[in-house]
Design a protein around this motif. Structure first.
Motif, PDB file in Angstrom:
ATOM      1  N   LYS A  21      10.861  12.874  33.719  1.00 36.46           N
ATOM      2  CA  LYS A  21      10.316  14.114  34.279  1.00 36.46           C
ATOM      3  C   LYS A  21       8.994  14.498  33.622  1.00 36.46           C
ATOM      4  N   GLY A  22       8.544  13.653  32.681  1.00 39.62           N
ATOM      5  CA  GLY A  22       7.274  13.933  32.023  1.00 39.62           C
ATOM      6  C   GLY A  22       7.388  14.875  30.847  1.00 39.62           C
ATOM      7  N   ILE A  23       8.625  15.172  30.435  1.00 43.49           N
ATOM      8  CA  ILE A  23       8.848  16.047  29.281  1.00 43.49           C
ATOM      9  C   ILE A  23       8.900  15.167  28.035  1.00 43.49           C
ATOM     10  N   LYS A  24       7.823  15.161  27.261  1.00 41.62           N
ATOM     11  CA  LYS A  24       7.715  14.233  26.138  1.00 41.62           C
ATOM     12  C   LYS A  24       7.774  14.909  24.769  1.00 41.62           C
ATOM     13  N   ASN A  25       7.901  16.236  24.757  1.00 43.34           N
ATOM     14  CA  ASN A  25       7.926  16.941  23.471  1.00 43.34           C
ATOM     15  C   ASN A  25       9.347  17.121  22.954  1.00 43.34           C
ATOM     16  N   VAL A  26      10.197  16.120  23.226  1.00 41.92           N
ATOM     17  CA  VAL A  26      11.573  16.164  22.757  1.00 41.92           C
ATOM     18  C   VAL A  26      11.967  14.762  22.290  1.00 41.92           C
ATOM     19  N   SER A  27      12.684  14.684  21.177  1.00 43.59           N
ATOM     20  CA  SER A  27      13.074  13.390  20.622  1.00 43.59           C
ATOM     21  C   SER A  27      14.512  13.048  20.984  1.00 43.59           C
ATOM     22  N   PHE A  28      14.840  11.760  20.864  1.00 45.85           N
ATOM     23  CA  PHE A  28      16.210  11.316  21.119  1.00 45.85           C
ATOM     24  C   PHE A  28      17.163  12.006  20.150  1.00 45.85           C
ATOM     25  N   GLN A  29      16.761  12.127  18.886  1.00 44.56           N
ATOM     26  CA  GLN A  29      17.613  12.752  17.876  1.00 44.56           C
ATOM     27  C   GLN A  29      17.896  14.208  18.221  1.00 44.56           C
ATOM     28  N   GLU A  30      16.882  14.897  18.725  1.00 43.92           N
ATOM     29  CA  GLU A  30      17.052  16.304  19.106  1.00 43.92           C
ATOM     30  C   GLU A  30      18.078  16.431  20.231  1.00 43.92           C
ATOM     31  N   ILE A  31      17.998  15.526  21.190  1.00 40.56           N
ATOM     32  CA  ILE A  31      18.935  15.555  22.312  1.00 40.56           C
ATOM     33  C   ILE A  31      20.341  15.187  21.848  1.00 40.56           C
ATOM     34  N   LEU A  32      20.443  14.212  20.939  1.00 36.61           N
ATOM     35  CA  LEU A  32      21.747  13.821  20.398  1.00 36.61           C
ATOM     36  C   LEU A  32      22.402  15.001  19.683  1.00 36.61           C
ATOM     37  N   GLU A  33      21.616  15.721  18.894  1.00 35.12           N
ATOM     38  CA  GLU A  33      22.137  16.892  18.184  1.00 35.12           C
ATOM     39  C   GLU A  33      22.533  17.991  19.168  1.00 35.12           C
ATOM     40  N   ASP A  34      21.737  18.141  20.219  1.00 35.98           N
ATOM     41  CA  ASP A  34      22.027  19.138  21.258  1.00 35.98           C
ATOM     42  C   ASP A  34      23.367  18.837  21.918  1.00 35.98           C
ATOM     43  N   ILE A  35      23.604  17.568  22.248  1.00 40.80           N
ATOM     44  CA  ILE A  35      24.845  17.182  22.917  1.00 40.80           C
ATOM     45  C   ILE A  35      26.045  17.356  21.988  1.00 40.80           C
ATOM     46  N   ASN A  36      25.888  16.984  20.726  1.00 40.47           N
ATOM     47  CA  ASN A  36      26.976  17.189  19.763  1.00 40.47           C
ATOM     48  C   ASN A  36      27.312  18.675  19.632  1.00 40.47           C
ATOM     49  N   TYR A  37      26.266  19.504  19.618  1.00 38.65           N
ATOM     50  CA  TYR A  37      26.457  20.953  19.520  1.00 38.65           C
ATOM     51  C   TYR A  37      27.195  21.469  20.750  1.00 38.65           C
ATOM     52  N   ARG A  38      26.759  21.007  21.919  1.00 37.25           N
ATOM     53  CA  ARG A  38      27.372  21.476  23.159  1.00 37.25           C
ATOM     54  C   ARG A  38      28.822  21.010  23.277  1.00 37.25           C
ATOM     55  N   ASP A  39      29.095  19.783  22.850  1.00 37.96           N
ATOM     56  CA  ASP A  39      30.470  19.279  22.889  1.00 37.96           C
ATOM     57  C   ASP A  39      31.398  20.188  22.087  1.00 37.96           C
ATOM     58  N   LYS A  40      30.963  20.518  20.881  1.00 38.14           N
ATOM     59  CA  LYS A  40      31.776  21.366  20.008  1.00 38.14           C
ATOM     60  C   LYS A  40      31.914  22.767  20.590  1.00 38.14           C
ATOM     61  N   ASN A  41      30.796  23.303  21.063  1.00 37.63           N
ATOM     62  CA  ASN A  41      30.785  24.655  21.612  1.00 37.63           C
ATOM     63  C   ASN A  41      31.641  24.757  22.875  1.00 37.63           C
ATOM     64  N   ASP A  42      31.457  23.798  23.776  1.00 36.57           N
ATOM     65  CA  ASP A  42      32.159  23.832  25.062  1.00 36.57           C
ATOM     66  C   ASP A  42      33.667  23.636  24.904  1.00 36.57           C
ATOM     67  N   SER A  43      34.052  22.800  23.944  1.00 39.59           N
ATOM     68  CA  SER A  43      35.473  22.488  23.766  1.00 39.59           C
ATOM     69  C   SER A  43      36.232  23.541  22.966  1.00 39.59           C
ATOM     70  N   SER A  44      35.503  24.307  22.150  1.00 39.80           N
ATOM     71  CA  SER A  44      36.175  25.258  21.259  1.00 39.80           C
ATOM     72  C   SER A  44      36.110  26.709  21.721  1.00 39.80           C
ATOM     73  N   ARG A  45      35.359  26.979  22.788  1.00 38.89           N
ATOM     74  CA  ARG A  45      35.275  28.372  23.236  1.00 38.89           C
ATOM     75  C   ARG A  45      36.657  28.847  23.684  1.00 38.89           C
ATOM     76  N   LYS A  46      36.919  30.123  23.477  1.00 37.41           N
ATOM     77  CA  LYS A  46      38.241  30.678  23.769  1.00 37.41           C
ATOM     78  C   LYS A  46      38.484  30.832  25.264  1.00 37.41           C
ATOM     79  N   PHE A  47      37.421  31.148  26.004  1.00 40.82           N
ATOM     80  CA  PHE A  47      37.567  31.438  27.431  1.00 40.82           C
ATOM     81  C   PHE A  47      37.198  30.207  28.259  1.00 40.82           C
ATOM     82  N   ALA A  48      38.176  29.635  28.966  1.00 34.58           N
ATOM     83  CA  ALA A  48      37.968  28.483  29.849  1.00 34.58           C
ATOM     84  C   ALA A  48      37.175  27.363  29.178  1.00 34.58           C
ATOM     85  N   PRO A  49      37.723  26.761  28.120  1.00 30.31           N
ATOM     86  CA  PRO A  49      37.010  25.679  27.423  1.00 30.31           C
ATOM     87  C   PRO A  49      36.957  24.392  28.240  1.00 30.31           C
ATOM     88  N   LEU A  50      36.079  23.489  27.809  1.00 31.71           N
ATOM     89  CA  LEU A  50      35.994  22.175  28.432  1.00 31.71           C
ATOM     90  C   LEU A  50      37.265  21.399  28.118  1.00 31.71           C
TER      91      LEU A  50
END
Length: 226
Positions: A168-197
């Motif tokens: 998409k032409g978005i180049k100001n983001v690194s693979f590591q940043e995205i990996l950390e983002d996904i790890n964060y989202r996995d934890k957040n989405d699975s542990s939320r109290k209301f309708a978790p993943l």
């Protein structure tokens, strides 16, 4: 394109970030001639509005007030979903790492989820559709005709998301940043109290790590068209 023979049909596709839900859901909907609803885009729009207004995406009190008056609309052009926030097309603006993390945060707020689920259920009532997200089969559409849960290794999911950003032409983001983002989202989405993943008991799980998009789409279509 094959038209769906039933009067209405709802297909739920759940899974973690980067598992291929949106790409697969779009393709399945197109093949069946029905509507695709990207629920994640709705939460990203809420996060974008919060960011624009300087509201912390974990501030329950302010977000609850903000979402009570939010105007989110969805339209379709050339089989592509467009999402409008307060009358403005924000389809591209919501595809940033900041909006991604913000979406995971706002999704933990009960008032936000209730508002989004209300919109999603109303949309599904009168439309045959494929809906993807994290709690579609367990909470949003528990009586969906078909339920699928897509998974993939975290590294593969990060690789896909990184390639998507680069394409998409978005180049100001690194693979590591995205990996950390996904790890964060996995934890957040699975542990939320209301309708978790989580996988619905009656959902069919598909590990997409070593599968192409067409392979996954064909597998789902073979089940739905039985």
């Amino acid at each position: 394109m094959e038209e769906c023979l039933l009067s209405t049909i709802n297909i739920a596709i759940d899974g973690p970030a980067g598992a291929g839900k949106s790409t697969v859901a779009k393709a399945v909907a197109k093949e069946m001639g029905i509507v695709y609803l990207d629920t994640g885009a709705m939460y990203r729009a809420v996060a974008l509005k919060a960011i624009q207004e300087g509201i912390d995406t974990l501030d329950e009190e302010k977000l609850s007030k903000m979402v009570s008056n939010i105007d989110i609309k969805i339209s379709y052009s050339n089989n592509e979903q467009k999402i409008f926030l307060d009358g403005k097309d924000v389809s591209e603006d919501i595809r940033t790492p900041q909006a991604s993390i913000g979406a995971s945060n706002v999704a933990t707020i009960p008032a936000v989820r209730l508002k989004m689920v209300e919109l999603q259920r109303n949309f599904a009532l009168n439309n045959s559709m494929v809906m993807d997200g994290r709690d579609i089969g367990t909470y949003v559409l528990p009586n969906a005709d078909y339920k699928f849960f897509l998974t993939a290794s975290v590294e593969e999911r990060a690789r896909r998301r990184y390639k998507e950003q680069i394409d998409k032409g978005i180049k100001n983001v690194s693979f590591q940043e995205i990996l950390e983002d996904i790890n964060y989202r996995d934890k957040n989405d699975s542990s939320r109290k209301f309708a978790p993943l989580k996988k619905a008991p009656d959902a069919i799980e598909i590990d997409t790590t070593n599968m192409s998009i067409s392979d996954v789409v064909n597998k789902i279509l073979s089940i739905v068209r039985k």
